[in-house]
Design a protein around this motif. Structure first.
Motif, PDB file in Angstrom:
ATOM      1  N   SER A  37      -5.126  13.652 -32.472  1.00 33.57           N
ATOM      2  CA  SER A  37      -5.543  12.281 -32.225  1.00 33.57           C
ATOM      3  C   SER A  37      -5.826  12.203 -30.733  1.00 33.57           C
ATOM      4  CB  SER A  37      -4.440  11.293 -32.616  1.00 33.57           C
ATOM      5  OG  SER A  37      -4.860   9.969 -32.323  1.00 33.57           O
ATOM      6  N   PHE A  38      -7.079  11.925 -30.374  1.00 31.20           N
ATOM      7  CA  PHE A  38      -7.550  11.964 -28.991  1.00 31.20           C
ATOM      8  C   PHE A  38      -7.886  10.550 -28.548  1.00 31.20           C
ATOM      9  CE2 PHE A  38     -10.958  13.171 -25.844  1.00 31.20           C
ATOM     10  CZ  PHE A  38     -10.133  13.868 -24.981  1.00 31.20           C
ATOM     11  N   TRP A  39      -7.206  10.083 -27.507  1.00 32.25           N
ATOM     12  CA  TRP A  39      -7.388   8.719 -27.024  1.00 32.25           C
ATOM     13  C   TRP A  39      -8.165   8.692 -25.707  1.00 32.25           C
ATOM     14  CZ3 TRP A  39      -5.064   3.930 -28.695  1.00 32.25           C
ATOM     15  CH2 TRP A  39      -4.497   4.023 -29.967  1.00 32.25           C
ATOM     16  N   LEU A  40      -9.236   7.906 -25.684  1.00 30.66           N
ATOM     17  CA  LEU A  40     -10.051   7.699 -24.488  1.00 30.66           C
ATOM     18  C   LEU A  40      -9.605   6.386 -23.850  1.00 30.66           C
ATOM     19  CD1 LEU A  40     -13.509   8.546 -26.100  1.00 30.66           C
ATOM     20  CD2 LEU A  40     -12.104  10.051 -24.669  1.00 30.66           C
ATOM     21  N   THR A  41      -9.011   6.485 -22.653  1.00 25.88           N
ATOM     22  CA  THR A  41      -8.508   5.299 -21.968  1.00 25.88           C
ATOM     23  C   THR A  41      -9.058   5.269 -20.549  1.00 25.88           C
ATOM     24  OG1 THR A  41      -6.487   6.317 -21.096  1.00 25.88           O
ATOM     25  CG2 THR A  41      -6.391   5.444 -23.342  1.00 25.88           C
ATOM     26  N   GLY A  42      -8.954   4.134 -19.904  1.00 30.70           N
ATOM     27  CA  GLY A  42      -9.475   4.014 -18.539  1.00 30.70           C
ATOM     28  C   GLY A  42     -10.945   4.390 -18.494  1.00 30.70           C
ATOM     29  N   GLU A  43     -11.320   5.123 -17.470  1.00 28.52           N
ATOM     30  CA  GLU A  43     -12.731   5.488 -17.282  1.00 28.52           C
ATOM     31  C   GLU A  43     -13.275   6.416 -18.371  1.00 28.52           C
ATOM     32  OE1 GLU A  43     -15.210   4.372 -14.911  1.00 28.52           O
ATOM     33  OE2 GLU A  43     -13.651   2.862 -15.157  1.00 28.52           O
ATOM     34  N   SER A  44     -12.382   7.117 -19.085  1.00 25.51           N
ATOM     35  CA  SER A  44     -12.869   7.985 -20.163  1.00 25.51           C
ATOM     36  C   SER A  44     -13.372   7.184 -21.357  1.00 25.51           C
ATOM     37  CB  SER A  44     -11.792   8.977 -20.605  1.00 25.51           C
ATOM     38  OG  SER A  44     -10.753   8.316 -21.290  1.00 25.51           O
ATOM     39  N   ALA A  45     -13.067   5.894 -21.423  1.00 24.12           N
ATOM     40  CA  ALA A  45     -13.555   5.059 -22.528  1.00 24.12           C
ATOM     41  C   ALA A  45     -15.078   5.116 -22.638  1.00 24.12           C
ATOM     42  CB  ALA A  45     -13.092   3.613 -22.336  1.00 24.12           C
ATOM     43  N   TRP A  46     -15.752   5.307 -21.522  1.00 21.43           N
ATOM     44  CA  TRP A  46     -17.215   5.387 -21.532  1.00 21.43           C
ATOM     45  C   TRP A  46     -17.731   6.536 -22.398  1.00 21.43           C
ATOM     46  CZ3 TRP A  46     -19.357   1.165 -20.268  1.00 21.43           C
ATOM     47  CH2 TRP A  46     -18.875   0.374 -19.224  1.00 21.43           C
ATOM     48  N   PHE A  47     -16.927   7.586 -22.585  1.00 19.77           N
ATOM     49  CA  PHE A  47     -17.380   8.730 -23.368  1.00 19.77           C
ATOM     50  C   PHE A  47     -17.392   8.447 -24.866  1.00 19.77           C
ATOM     51  CE2 PHE A  47     -15.722  10.897 -19.469  1.00 19.77           C
ATOM     52  CZ  PHE A  47     -16.976  11.145 -18.940  1.00 19.77           C
ATOM     53  N   VAL A  79     -10.741   4.769 -28.816  1.00 12.11           N
ATOM     54  CA  VAL A  79     -10.892   4.129 -27.507  1.00 12.11           C
ATOM     55  C   VAL A  79      -9.871   2.999 -27.454  1.00 12.11           C
ATOM     56  CG1 VAL A  79     -12.413   2.770 -26.008  1.00 12.11           C
ATOM     57  CG2 VAL A  79     -13.338   4.704 -27.280  1.00 12.11           C
ATOM     58  N   CYS A  80      -9.152   2.946 -26.354  1.00 16.63           N
ATOM     59  CA  CYS A  80      -8.136   1.918 -26.121  1.00 16.63           C
ATOM     60  C   CYS A  80      -8.765   0.514 -26.180  1.00 16.63           C
ATOM     61  CB  CYS A  80      -7.528   2.171 -24.737  1.00 16.63           C
ATOM     62  SG  CYS A  80      -6.729   0.769 -23.961  1.00 16.63           S
ATOM     63  N   THR A  81      -8.091  -0.397 -26.882  1.00 18.63           N
ATOM     64  CA  THR A  81      -8.587  -1.763 -27.057  1.00 18.63           C
ATOM     65  C   THR A  81      -8.839  -2.458 -25.723  1.00 18.63           C
ATOM     66  OG1 THR A  81      -7.402  -1.983 -29.149  1.00 18.63           O
ATOM     67  CG2 THR A  81      -8.059  -4.019 -28.072  1.00 18.63           C
ATOM     68  N   GLN A  82      -7.832  -2.472 -24.843  1.00 12.30           N
ATOM     69  CA  GLN A  82      -7.984  -3.164 -23.568  1.00 12.30           C
ATOM     70  C   GLN A  82      -9.040  -2.501 -22.689  1.00 12.30           C
ATOM     71  OE1 GLN A  82      -4.337  -3.920 -21.475  1.00 12.30           O
ATOM     72  NE2 GLN A  82      -3.286  -4.591 -23.321  1.00 12.30           N
ATOM     73  N   CYS A  83      -9.071  -1.168 -22.709  1.00 10.65           N
ATOM     74  CA  CYS A  83     -10.048  -0.431 -21.901  1.00 10.65           C
ATOM     75  C   CYS A  83     -11.461  -0.746 -22.356  1.00 10.65           C
ATOM     76  CB  CYS A  83      -9.781   1.070 -21.976  1.00 10.65           C
ATOM     77  SG  CYS A  83      -8.123   1.520 -21.441  1.00 10.65           S
ATOM     78  N   ALA A  84     -11.651  -0.810 -23.672  1.00 10.59           N
ATOM     79  CA  ALA A  84     -12.961  -1.149 -24.225  1.00 10.59           C
ATOM     80  C   ALA A  84     -13.342  -2.574 -23.838  1.00 10.59           C
ATOM     81  CB  ALA A  84     -12.949  -0.984 -25.739  1.00 10.59           C
ATOM     82  N   SER A  85     -12.412  -3.483 -23.994  1.00 13.40           N
ATOM     83  CA  SER A  85     -12.675  -4.883 -23.696  1.00 13.40           C
ATOM     84  C   SER A  85     -13.050  -5.087 -22.226  1.00 13.40           C
ATOM     85  CB  SER A  85     -11.444  -5.714 -24.043  1.00 13.40           C
ATOM     86  OG  SER A  85     -11.680  -7.075 -23.790  1.00 13.40           O
ATOM     87  N   ARG A  86     -12.327  -4.443 -21.320  1.00 17.60           N
ATOM     88  CA  ARG A  86     -12.628  -4.580 -19.880  1.00 17.60           C
ATOM     89  C   ARG A  86     -14.003  -4.046 -19.522  1.00 17.60           C
ATOM     90  NH1 ARG A  86      -6.958  -3.960 -19.312  1.00 17.60           N
ATOM     91  NH2 ARG A  86      -6.999  -1.690 -19.425  1.00 17.60           N
ATOM     92  N   GLY A 102      -5.151  -0.244 -30.318  1.00 21.12           N
ATOM     93  CA  GLY A 102      -4.319  -0.613 -29.181  1.00 21.12           C
ATOM     94  C   GLY A 102      -3.009   0.133 -29.063  1.00 21.12           C
ATOM     95  N   ALA A 103      -2.175  -0.387 -28.192  1.00 22.41           N
ATOM     96  CA  ALA A 103      -0.918   0.259 -27.823  1.00 22.41           C
ATOM     97  C   ALA A 103       0.010   0.454 -29.009  1.00 22.41           C
ATOM     98  CB  ALA A 103      -0.224  -0.548 -26.733  1.00 22.41           C
ATOM     99  N   SER A 104       0.057  -0.495 -29.921  1.00 25.48           N
ATOM    100  CA  SER A 104       0.973  -0.347 -31.054  1.00 25.48           C
ATOM    101  C   SER A 104       0.583   0.853 -31.916  1.00 25.48           C
ATOM    102  CB  SER A 104       1.032  -1.623 -31.895  1.00 25.48           C
ATOM    103  OG  SER A 104      -0.237  -1.935 -32.431  1.00 25.48           O
ATOM    104  N   THR A 105      -0.709   1.097 -32.070  1.00 24.14           N
ATOM    105  CA  THR A 105      -1.175   2.265 -32.821  1.00 24.14           C
ATOM    106  C   THR A 105      -0.833   3.543 -32.070  1.00 24.14           C
ATOM    107  OG1 THR A 105      -2.971   0.970 -33.783  1.00 24.14           O
ATOM    108  CG2 THR A 105      -3.192   3.364 -33.872  1.00 24.14           C
ATOM    109  N   PHE A 106      -0.998   3.532 -30.764  1.00 23.03           N
ATOM    110  CA  PHE A 106      -0.649   4.700 -29.959  1.00 23.03           C
ATOM    111  C   PHE A 106       0.843   5.020 -30.089  1.00 23.03           C
ATOM    112  CE2 PHE A 106       0.711   6.884 -26.114  1.00 23.03           C
ATOM    113  CZ  PHE A 106      -0.220   7.912 -26.037  1.00 23.03           C
ATOM    114  N   VAL A 107       1.678   4.007 -29.968  1.00 19.04           N
ATOM    115  CA  VAL A 107       3.126   4.208 -30.071  1.00 19.04           C
ATOM    116  C   VAL A 107       3.485   4.741 -31.454  1.00 19.04           C
ATOM    117  CG1 VAL A 107       5.370   3.026 -30.105  1.00 19.04           C
ATOM    118  CG2 VAL A 107       3.719   2.534 -28.288  1.00 19.04           C
TER     119      VAL A 107
END
Length: 120
Positions: A37-47, A79-86, A102-107
């Motif tokens: 399971s690969f999560w794109l967060t922060g600037e990697s969300a663009w990928f 892709v992280c929910t908040q990262c995508a939204s921002r 989001g975070a709950s799914t990651f946890v």
């Protein structure tokens, strides 16, 4: 019990070596038959957007698009929910097969039995 990997990449073009390392490890794990399971967060969300991985270049590294293709073929990409939204990224903007969560799914994934979590 089969082990799986949860890999979160927090960097994009702003830290290319760290970003590429996360993609490389995830693709190697998928190629080895490991569940990823690969999560794109922060600037990697663009990928998560079509064509963005093709724009990334790092000398002596496998093209990011090739690595992403391997991960998508055998793993799950989020892709992280908040990262995508921002960044104004919605579900319809993403490459087919990539989800937003989001975070709950990651946890929940991180606490799964036999999961090895890595953050880059």
């Amino acid at each position: 019990m089969a082990r799986s990997m949860l890999i979160k990449v927090t960097a994009g073009s702003d830290a290319p070596e760290r970003c590429n390392q996360a993609f490389t490890v995830a693709a190697a794990a998928v190629a080895s038959g490991v569940g990823v399971s690969f999560w794109l967060t922060g600037e990697s969300a663009w990928f998560g957007l079509p064509g963005r991985a093709k724009e990334f270049a790092l000398p002596e590294a496998t093209p990011l698009q090739d690595l992403l293709d391997v991960i998508l073929a055998g793993g799950r990409v989020t892709v992280c929910t908040q990262c995508a939204s921002r960044r104004g990224i919605g579900p319809d903007d993403l490459i087919d097969g990539i989800r937003i969560a989001g975070a709950s799914t990651f946890v929940e994934e991180a606490l799964g039995e036999g999961v090895q979590a890595l953050v880059y």
